[in-house]
Design a protein around this motif. Structure first.
Motif, PDB file in Angstrom:
ATOM      1  N   ASP A  28       0.622  -1.202   0.107  1.00 54.15           N
ATOM      2  CA  ASP A  28       0.017   0.027   0.076  1.00 54.15           C
ATOM      3  C   ASP A  28       1.026   1.240  -0.143  1.00 54.15           C
ATOM      4  O   ASP A  28       1.917   1.336   0.395  1.00 54.15           O
ATOM      5  CB  ASP A  28      -0.861   0.022   1.315  1.00 54.15           C
ATOM      6  CG  ASP A  28      -1.933  -1.150   1.140  1.00 54.15           C
ATOM      7  OD1 ASP A  28      -2.404  -1.603   0.017  1.00 54.15           O
ATOM      8  OD2 ASP A  28      -2.306  -1.856   2.321  1.00 54.15           O
ATOM      9  N   ALA A  30      -0.744   4.244   1.323  1.00 46.53           N
ATOM     10  CA  ALA A  30      -1.006   4.778   2.542  1.00 46.53           C
ATOM     11  C   ALA A  30      -0.929   3.860   3.403  1.00 46.53           C
ATOM     12  O   ALA A  30      -1.843   2.767   3.479  1.00 46.53           O
ATOM     13  CB  ALA A  30      -2.120   5.826   2.192  1.00 46.53           C
ATOM     14  N   THR A  31      -0.734   4.550   4.738  1.00 44.79           N
ATOM     15  CA  THR A  31      -1.166   3.390   6.017  1.00 44.79           C
ATOM     16  C   THR A  31      -2.187   4.342   6.875  1.00 44.79           C
ATOM     17  O   THR A  31      -2.940   3.475   7.660  1.00 44.79           O
ATOM     18  CB  THR A  31       0.388   3.164   6.598  1.00 44.79           C
ATOM     19  OG1 THR A  31       0.796   4.412   7.059  1.00 44.79           O
ATOM     20  CG2 THR A  31       1.168   2.518   5.849  1.00 44.79           C
ATOM     21  N   TRP A  33      -5.552   6.432   7.758  1.00 42.14           N
ATOM     22  CA  TRP A  33      -6.968   6.300   7.398  1.00 42.14           C
ATOM     23  C   TRP A  33      -7.225   7.160   6.042  1.00 42.14           C
ATOM     24  O   TRP A  33      -7.925   7.060   5.376  1.00 42.14           O
ATOM     25  CB  TRP A  33      -8.041   6.274   8.419  1.00 42.14           C
ATOM     26  CG  TRP A  33      -8.237   7.669   8.985  1.00 42.14           C
ATOM     27  CD1 TRP A  33      -7.494   8.089  10.017  1.00 42.14           C
ATOM     28  CD2 TRP A  33      -9.000   8.586   8.530  1.00 42.14           C
ATOM     29  NE1 TRP A  33      -7.864   9.412  10.285  1.00 42.14           N
ATOM     30  CE2 TRP A  33      -9.009   9.851   9.643  1.00 42.14           C
ATOM     31  CE3 TRP A  33     -10.097   8.783   7.752  1.00 42.14           C
ATOM     32  CZ2 TRP A  33      -9.540  10.965   9.344  1.00 42.14           C
ATOM     33  CZ3 TRP A  33     -10.775   9.953   7.508  1.00 42.14           C
ATOM     34  CH2 TRP A  33     -10.551  11.231   8.493  1.00 42.14           C
ATOM     35  N   ARG A  36      -5.569   6.406   2.926  1.00 44.91           N
ATOM     36  CA  ARG A  36      -6.319   5.402   2.270  1.00 44.91           C
ATOM     37  C   ARG A  36      -7.575   5.942   1.638  1.00 44.91           C
ATOM     38  O   ARG A  36      -8.009   5.690   0.601  1.00 44.91           O
ATOM     39  CB  ARG A  36      -6.621   4.242   3.147  1.00 44.91           C
ATOM     40  CG  ARG A  36      -5.370   3.611   3.628  1.00 44.91           C
ATOM     41  CD  ARG A  36      -5.607   2.158   4.122  1.00 44.91           C
ATOM     42  NE  ARG A  36      -6.310   2.244   5.495  1.00 44.91           N
ATOM     43  CZ  ARG A  36      -5.959   2.495   6.624  1.00 44.91           C
ATOM     44  NH1 ARG A  36      -4.547   2.497   6.973  1.00 44.91           N
ATOM     45  NH2 ARG A  36      -6.727   2.667   7.536  1.00 44.91           N
ATOM     46  N   ARG A  37      -8.264   6.911   2.466  1.00 49.84           N
ATOM     47  CA  ARG A  37      -9.477   7.297   1.697  1.00 49.84           C
ATOM     48  C   ARG A  37      -9.346   8.120   0.716  1.00 49.84           C
ATOM     49  O   ARG A  37     -10.091   8.069  -0.258  1.00 49.84           O
ATOM     50  CB  ARG A  37     -10.077   8.187   2.992  1.00 49.84           C
ATOM     51  CG  ARG A  37     -11.615   8.864   2.702  1.00 49.84           C
ATOM     52  CD  ARG A  37     -12.623   7.509   2.784  1.00 49.84           C
ATOM     53  NE  ARG A  37     -12.357   6.829   4.053  1.00 49.84           N
ATOM     54  CZ  ARG A  37     -13.149   7.048   4.960  1.00 49.84           C
ATOM     55  NH1 ARG A  37     -13.841   8.248   5.032  1.00 49.84           N
ATOM     56  NH2 ARG A  37     -13.006   6.439   6.213  1.00 49.84           N
ATOM     57  N   ALA A  40      -8.900   5.569  -2.214  1.00 49.72           N
ATOM     58  CA  ALA A  40      -9.985   4.812  -2.489  1.00 49.72           C
ATOM     59  C   ALA A  40     -10.867   5.369  -3.721  1.00 49.72           C
ATOM     60  O   ALA A  40     -11.325   4.615  -4.472  1.00 49.72           O
ATOM     61  CB  ALA A  40     -10.848   4.954  -1.249  1.00 49.72           C
ATOM     62  N   GLU A  43      -9.016   4.029  -6.787  1.00 44.82           N
ATOM     63  CA  GLU A  43      -9.000   2.593  -6.955  1.00 44.82           C
ATOM     64  C   GLU A  43     -10.407   1.872  -7.271  1.00 44.82           C
ATOM     65  O   GLU A  43     -10.412   0.945  -7.751  1.00 44.82           O
ATOM     66  CB  GLU A  43      -8.254   2.058  -5.862  1.00 44.82           C
ATOM     67  CG  GLU A  43      -6.601   2.248  -5.780  1.00 44.82           C
ATOM     68  CD  GLU A  43      -6.058   1.764  -4.527  1.00 44.82           C
ATOM     69  OE1 GLU A  43      -6.901   1.336  -3.599  1.00 44.82           O
ATOM     70  OE2 GLU A  43      -4.829   1.774  -4.431  1.00 44.82           O
ATOM     71  N   TYR A 165      -1.091   8.507  -6.583  1.00 48.17           N
ATOM     72  CA  TYR A 165      -0.467   7.728  -5.726  1.00 48.17           C
ATOM     73  C   TYR A 165       0.499   8.585  -4.881  1.00 48.17           C
ATOM     74  O   TYR A 165       0.681   8.256  -3.409  1.00 48.17           O
ATOM     75  CB  TYR A 165       0.193   6.539  -6.448  1.00 48.17           C
ATOM     76  CG  TYR A 165      -0.828   5.367  -6.598  1.00 48.17           C
ATOM     77  CD1 TYR A 165      -1.296   4.640  -5.527  1.00 48.17           C
ATOM     78  CD2 TYR A 165      -1.183   4.990  -7.776  1.00 48.17           C
ATOM     79  CE1 TYR A 165      -2.463   3.655  -5.589  1.00 48.17           C
ATOM     80  CE2 TYR A 165      -1.922   3.896  -8.066  1.00 48.17           C
ATOM     81  CZ  TYR A 165      -2.513   3.346  -7.051  1.00 48.17           C
ATOM     82  OH  TYR A 165      -3.403   2.151  -7.168  1.00 48.17           O
ATOM     83  N   GLY A 168      -1.468  10.492  -2.340  1.00 51.44           N
ATOM     84  CA  GLY A 168      -1.802   9.764  -1.227  1.00 51.44           C
ATOM     85  C   GLY A 168      -0.643   9.809  -0.356  1.00 51.44           C
ATOM     86  O   GLY A 168      -1.093   9.517   0.979  1.00 51.44           O
ATOM     87  N   GLU A 169       0.175   9.387  -0.645  1.00 48.44           N
ATOM     88  CA  GLU A 169       1.474   9.016   0.233  1.00 48.44           C
ATOM     89  C   GLU A 169       1.854  10.272   1.029  1.00 48.44           C
ATOM     90  O   GLU A 169       2.298  10.185   2.280  1.00 48.44           O
ATOM     91  CB  GLU A 169       2.784   8.371  -0.632  1.00 48.44           C
ATOM     92  CG  GLU A 169       3.783   7.840   0.361  1.00 48.44           C
ATOM     93  CD  GLU A 169       4.997   7.089  -0.515  1.00 48.44           C
ATOM     94  OE1 GLU A 169       4.992   6.074  -0.658  1.00 48.44           O
ATOM     95  OE2 GLU A 169       5.703   8.036  -1.174  1.00 48.44           O
ATOM     96  N   ASP A 172      -0.554  11.122   3.460  1.00 49.70           N
ATOM     97  CA  ASP A 172      -0.367  10.287   4.640  1.00 49.70           C
ATOM     98  C   ASP A 172       0.587  10.924   5.722  1.00 49.70           C
ATOM     99  O   ASP A 172       0.548  10.494   6.950  1.00 49.70           O
ATOM    100  CB  ASP A 172       0.248   8.984   4.204  1.00 49.70           C
ATOM    101  CG  ASP A 172      -0.283   7.440   5.136  1.00 49.70           C
ATOM    102  OD1 ASP A 172      -1.336   7.708   5.467  1.00 49.70           O
ATOM    103  OD2 ASP A 172       0.683   6.725   5.346  1.00 49.70           O
TER     104      ASP A 172
END
Length: 280
Positions: A28, A30-31, A33, A36-37, A40, A43, A165, A168-169, A172
């Motif tokens: 993944d 992102a770790t 929440w 990951r949201r 989402a 994806e 991506y 997202g990282e 995070d």
């Protein structure tokens, strides 16, 4: 053949130099929440191989630069052509009427406000946004406007996916970048709430020492007994600050700078105890 399949083989990208490499090597991106949201939404589009190629692009450093502005993300991604592709990702900003509603809801929720002041993103924050009738994250693909100068007819393409991506990282690591993207002034939003006063440092007054006459009289040096010990973690400050946004180094920033902090701490200790004073 599914709609997202490309009948032409994927071209091999030109190896980029000095690009932004994802910190995650596998698994993944992102770790947390909130990271990951964010991912989402992308994806859920079921883009097939484009998602996998986007992850590969992000990890190989094909994204050359990335800039987050209120409502817009701009990036350049090195593909198979000599000229990098221009990627633009747009997200709706909060309106001038929505921001005061959000601030009012935060004032009703001291817990979330205190967490934000501690630079944490509590899961309850989404409820605060919903109560203000706004959203923190894009709920569906239609809330995103993505463009890429590549010839791929699919939108989002692998270049957009790579930028997504990396975002997202980075979200995070620093959740307040999400606020920036949505056009929210975090300092103005949480700086005037009732909990903010708990974090204000007390005012230091000169007259607090007025009664300490020996302090002001001088004429006699105070006897000081200094005991110097090397710090357990010389790089503790840089560890607290975290990584720079979209750090390009092969190693994390803290690991890169830690040896320099250790040498600096050793030199400072030697100077304090008198060693090497003749060299300066």
């Amino acid at each position: 053949m599914a709609w997202y399949d490309n009948p032409f083989p994927a071209a091999k990208p030109i190896v980029a130099k000095g690009g932004i490499r994802a910190r995650s090597k596998r698994g993944d991106f992102a770790t947390k929440w909130w990271g990951r949201r964010w991912l989402a939404v992308l994806e859920a589009l079921n883009l097939g191989g484009r998602l996998q190629r986007g992850r590969t692009y992000a990890r190989k450093g094909q994204v050359l630069d990335l800039d987050i502005e209120p409502g817009t993300v701009r990036a350049r991604v090195q593909g198979s052509m000599p000229k990098p592709y221009a990627v633009t990702l747009g997200v709706r900003k909060l309106t001038p009427k929505e921001t005061p509603r959000l601030a009012a809801e935060l004032e009703r929720n001291p817990y979330c406000l205190a967490k934000l002041l501690a630079r944490e993103m509590p899961p309850e924050i989404e409820g605060v946004f919903e109560a203000a009738d706004v959203s923190l994250f894009p709920a569906r693909a239609s809330e995103l406007k993505t463009e890429c100068s590549c010839p791929d007819w699919s939108n989002p393409c692998k270049h957009i996916a790579a930028v997504y991506y990396l975002l997202g990282e980075e979200f995070d690591r620093d959740p307040f970048l999400i606020f920036r993207l949505r056009g929210i002034d975090t300092a103005a939003l949480i700086g005037s709430g009732p909990v903010a006063t708990l974090f204000e440092p007390p005012e230091a007054r000169v007259d607090d020492l007025a009664g300490e006459e020996p302090f002001w009289e001088g004429g006699r040096a105070a006897a000081l007994d200094l005991a110097a010990e090397p710090p357990r973690d010389p790089a503790v400050l840089v560890r607290l600050l975290g990584n720079l946004p979209f750090w390009r180094g092969e190693q994390p920033l803290t690991e890169t700078l830690a040896p320099a902090y250790e040498r600096g701490a050793a030199a400072a200790l030697a100077l304090l105890v008198g060693e090497g004073s003749g060299e300066r």
